[in-house]
Design a protein around this motif. Structure first.
Motif: not given
Lengths: 393, 393
Positions: A19-22, B16-22, B285-296
């Motif tokens: 949350a902080a990052i965003e 991407m880091q916020t997506a990676a953390i989760e 959106c259910c999946t953000s582009q940042f999460e999806q990029h990491l998944r991809a």
């Protein structure tokens, strides 16, 4: 941008960091190790001990606010920091009610909140008197440090109670007791409050415990009569104000059958930080509890808390008795393949039986399917098998 | 959990880091400075130069995948890493089409994608011939390195074209030209693709440019005829497959009036990474582009891409000509107070005129209100005044 120092290094601090990052910030952490859940994902990490005033002071230096991911920092340290002009949120005067169950019960009673009969237990005589008072319906609790079913006992006989009390008092554990309630369910009413006194509640959720541990949270609480929902929400707000809480407050509630047979609320526990039953807000709510906590401790205007889905179910990923052979990454793949809508949150923690190592949020319109999906996903992540009852999908 | 190494330190890596953390991961960064946007929020940061093979190799060491937040790593470095067994995603064979506009145009033409007439410009003669071919409707482009209107010119006369071409060729800038289109709007069609060839598209968005810079994205693109929407989505998927893209692909599209008067699509640019027009996916959106990029890039199953709101509007926070006296934190407070539903994303960047320092996402049911709110919030964050036209709220 402001700096929030977080004392603690667990998953709550980790999720505050996202949350902080965003928000353009980055947390400062006081962490016990570089490998701790939150320390893995922050750049500004001070390694130290939260019971050491000098360490806490160093972490607080120059921060716009100091907050916590647990309630275990000694209050005298916090008093010392405040005397030095540090902005500690929440304040020790409020935190004490999340630290000491007896103080909490006394304060709640004075505020008129619904609590079961309770007593301070300093001797075997206290225990026996309370046993008689509540006709043996005794729940014995350690006043401090309990969580997830730890520090709570339900003695079946007066002898059992006496043995427990004697052992615990000899071990130096301060005790209290309260009457067991006729439990029909558990709820969680969460709210955030700023130092300026602004509050914003979330919808009340149902919390499902298994083996004394929160296994699941369903938002909003299904089939909850509207009067009880309103009462729970109002209670969380009045307690946040009455206790002077800042940041997020979780009011864990028992839904119990009263003397007249009607459903009633009774306060179980308080937590003054983001809470397990609020993880659903990351994916099912306009403002997550982690963002809101940062906003609140910084005295910023609070965010909207409307839900973004019909139902959001959070299922905890709890370490299985044995860690499966299948690598975690392969389990993640299987869950992602079966449930493209599942939001997997992992904490960077090693397996340990019963340990909370992550959670899964699932949003949907159909409650039964949403619950089944969240629980099956969380189950697979630690068992590497699907639970038998999930034939859905 | 897997390690993704990101070459680059801007806001795309930061998010991407916020997506990676989760997801239980934490990015490794190759960053130019500790103060860079993404370096502020990661613990595993290597300081170095992305044009230096040794630095890129060090960042890639032991990573499960290497990816990028820009297209500027020399492809020969990537070839070298791949020869050493490093998992680089996307591959240089695909990246070349996001790096060189002439190669992109040629490839798109060969794939049957709609592109305007174009020509390689190596001489004044080439330029004059193309001017004649398209009746003076010339858009001149640097083949490499352009962004946000940089590296694009619209000469009004043949003399102006000649002067430009002479100067640019003398400066060593490889050039191409294409026919100006009768622009009616801009769209962005985004998709993610895994190394295994699985694709998942997002709803097509309308992208609004001001002064050559993306100012706003509206998801889903309002009032877009369904046939064009489908065409755009299918185009993004077929291009991802045809170009062998892995990770996120953004296809920037011109909506233009064709010879017969009907609306037509024409490909403008490609980006092979999360893209400004996909920031709305964080909150809508259910999946953000940042999460999806990491998944991809990790070849994981892709997430669901259904929208969670009727409309989501993203408005960029673009540095004003002068930084206002009001501190940024006070501007944030004003915006939070006025718009409790606004999702503010800031990149930890200093003010500079025109610089992208953040964005605001706003979800709503009423398009006009949602656009006004997103834009007013973003405007206030850099001007410290509300735009005149927002009398709403």
């Amino acid at each position: 941008m402001p700096i929030v120092a977080v004392i603690g290094d667990g998953q709550l601090a980790r999720m505050m960091q996202t949350a902080a990052i965003e928000l353009g910030q980055s947390l400062r952490l006081l962490a016990s190790s570089k490998d701790a859940s939150a320390a893995q994902v922050c750049s500004d990490v001070l390694l130290g001990d939260y019971t050491n005033l000098e360490h806490v002071r160093l972490a607080a230096l120059g921060a716009d606010a100091v907050t916590f991911d647990h309630e275990h920092v000694p209050n005298e340290h916090l008093d010392a920091l405040i005397a030095e002009g540090i902005n500690v949120q929440p304040r020790p005067e409020a935190l004490i009610f999340a630290q000491d169950k007896l103080e909490m019960r006394k304060k709640l009673q004075s505020l008129g909140a619904p609590v079961p009969p309770f007593a301070r237990i300093d001797s075997l005589e206290d225990a026996q008197a309370f046993w008689d008072q509540v006709h043996g319906e005794v729940c014995l609790k350690a006043r401090r440090g309990g969580y997830d079913g730890h520090g709570v006992w339900f003695p079946d006989t007066q002898e059992e109670l006496s043995t427990l009390v004697q052992e615990l008092l000899e071990a130096g554990t301060p005790l209290m007791a309260e009457e067991k309630v006729a439990l029909r369910g558990e709820l969680s009413a969460m709210v955030a409050r700023t130092p300026s006194g602004v509050t914003q509640a979330w919808p009340v959720v149902e919390s499902v415990q298994r083996d004394g541990v929160c296994a699941e949270a369903v938002a909003p609480a299904p089939a909850l009569p509207v009067a009880l929902r309103q009462q729970a929400e109002e209670l969380s707000v009045s307690l946040a104000n009455g206790l002077g809480v800042t940041g997020v407050l979780a009011v864990e509630l028992f839904l119990c059958q009263g003397a007249q047979g009607a459903l009633e609320l009774s306060v179980n526990e308080l937590a003054m930080r983001p809470h397990n039953t609020g993880h659903w807000t990351q994916d099912g709510c306009c403002t997550s509890q982690f963002e809101q906590h940062l906003r609140a401790v910084l005295d910023l205007p609070l965010g909207d808390t409307h839900t973004t889905a019909e139902y959001t179910v959070m299922a905890n990923v709890l370490g299985a008795p044995e860690d499966p052979v299948m690598p975690m990454q392969q389990r993640v793949i299987e869950v992602m393949r079966r449930y493209p809508k599942a939001k997997i949150h992992l904490y960077g923690k090693e397996h340990r039986p019963g340990r909370k190592i992550g959670h899964v949020n699932y949003c949907g319109e159909d409650l039964a399917h949403t619950r089944a999906a969240a629980n099956a996903a969380a189950y697979f992540l630690v068992h590497a098998t699907w639970p038998d009852h999930t034939s859905e999908h």
